[in-house]
Motif scaffolding. Structure first.
Motif: not given
Length: 440
Positions: A8-13, A27-30, A51-56, A74-78
């Motif tokens: 789901e993460l790959k799709s919504c990102s 925790l969210s993916l922004l 940089k567009r996709k960051q864990w916050v 995806p450098a930092v995995s779920l």
């Protein structure tokens, strides 16, 4: 609470928005529009897309809602982001402030990188360089450290100890005493600057008193009798005659050094704008003098003849042109002038002579001719203050020098005429010792 999956993460990102992980940690993916990115404290990434996709992580710390970044997807995995967020929750429950801890840690790491001895050296040069006489001094300050104290350059300045300083000094203390003292003094000054700037505390490990004094030989005992080897003045006429058989501008530069008793660097760096051939005066500017004061040199007839022979054919030389240029039109190095002496010494030795040596058997140096001139003045009865003025050496106390209104130019002119006559093996009236009343 439903937790998001990797699929789901790959799709919504791919779509701008905030996607909660759903594990209760905040925790969210922004995912941001690339044109509207805003920094997140503690965030990071590798490329524009990352940089567009960051864990916050949103969490309440001390009553305030804070956002903490955990890197880019995806450098930092779920899984890694969840683990980091879980750790933050535990720290907050324990009363800690993860953001403050992170800033302190990053600040300490940054300080450890920036506040090295190399950085202190750069800052020290910038702080004091304006008071130094030339760019050459600034360069020498760095070269000395890079050549002899390279082991200290990457070291955090706060961690430098006496053992580190000794490791630099011991290999050169007895073999290169003058250089070793200069390096020690330079290290002490740099470490003093670092202490003043708050980069380190405690005693200066490069200080002599209360530090290195018990561990190293006394400097004055190490440098005893280590003067520049000088030729006996009685041999100067023979040396000058052989020197005039040498070709090249380096030999002519050494000839002027001998006739005027100036330092090698002052002759090597001479430019035509410094000479008044009609008035027989060479004015060396303050910036090129060791004492930082302009020095007028009276030119004897042989010195004038030498300079006129150096004049280029045709148009007069430009004032900024080097008087004794090397092949590239620049200034000779001190080693080039020393090479002339070495060549002459080797030639004399091969011919069965003793070479050009001092009383101890050491090969003479260009700078040694200043000592030769001083010895000649003393043995011939020329006044001490006149000889010191000719060598541009300070005479008397600072107060006495402040009241001195003359550089004794006229009397020095007669002295230099007598010296030149002696160097050429001539006996002239001016060679008679000058007599003056003793200075009270």
């Amino acid at each position: 609470m439903t937790m998001i999956t990797d699929r789901e993460l790959k799709s919504c990102s791919r779509t701008v928005g905030r996607y909660s992980v759903g594990d209760g940690s905040g925790l969210s993916l922004l995912v941001r529009d690339s044109a509207k990115r805003a920094p997140v404290e503690g965030g990071g990434g590798e490329g524009d897309d990352d940089k567009r996709k960051q864990w916050v992580q949103r969490i309440t710390v001390a009553g305030k809602v804070r956002e903490i970044g955990h890197g880019a997807y995806p450098a930092v995995s779920l899984a890694k982001a969840r683990a980091a967020a879980k750790k933050v929750v535990e720290e907050v429950k324990g009363g800690a402030d993860p953001l403050a801890q992170r800033r302190d840690k990053e600040g300490a790491a940054k300080a450890a990188i920036v506040q090295t001895f190399d950085a202190a050296l750069t800052a020290y040069i910038e702080a004091h360089g304006a008071a130094w006489r030339s760019e050459k001094t600034r360069t020498a300050a760095r070269v000395d450290m890079e050549r002899h104290a390279s082991s200290l350059l990457p070291k955090p300045v706060r961690d430098i100890r006496v053992s580190d300083v000794l490791a630099v000094l011991q290999p050169i203390w007895n073999t290169k005493p003058i250089m070793a003292q200069r390096v020690r003094a330079r290290m002490e000054a740099i470490l003093d600057w670092a202490k003043g700037a708050g980069w380190r505390s405690g005693e200066n490990p490069a200080a002599w008193r209360g530090g290195l004094k018990p561990l190293l030989a006394k400097p004055s005992s190490v440098v005893r009798n280590r003067h520049h080897p000088a030729l006996s003045w009685a041999e100067v006429p023979t040396f000058l005659a052989e020197l005039r058989d040498e070709n090249g501008n380096a030999a002519r530069c050494l000839e002027l050094c001998i006739l005027t008793a100036v330092r090698s660097g002052e002759a090597r760096g001479a430019i035509w704008g410094e000479f008044d051939l009609a008035g027989a005066i060479w004015t060396i500017p303050a910036g090129r003098m060791k004492a930082g004061e302009a020095h007028r040199v009276p030119l004897s007839a042989p010195a004038l003849a030498l300079l006129r022979a150096m004049l280029p054919a045709g148009d007069p030389p430009k004032p900024e042109a080097v008087t004794f240029p090397n092949r590239d039109g620049g200034v000779y190095s001190d080693m080039s002038i020393l090479a002339v002496v070495k060549r002459m010494d080797d030639a004399r030795s091969k011919a069965g002579g003793a070479g050009w040596r001092d009383d101890a058997g050491q090969r003479i140096t260009p700078h040694g001719f200043r000592s030769t001139f001083r010895d000649w003045c003393g043995d011939q009865g020329h006044p001490r203050e006149l000889a010191k003025a000719a060598l541009a050496h300070a005479t008397g106390s600072r107060t006495e020098r402040a009241y001195a209104r003359t550089d004794l130019l006229a009397r020095r002119a007669r002295l230099m005429d007598a010296w030149a006559a002696f160097c050429e093996g001539r006996a002239v009236e001016e060679a008679t010792p000058l007599r003056v009343h003793a200075v009270a």
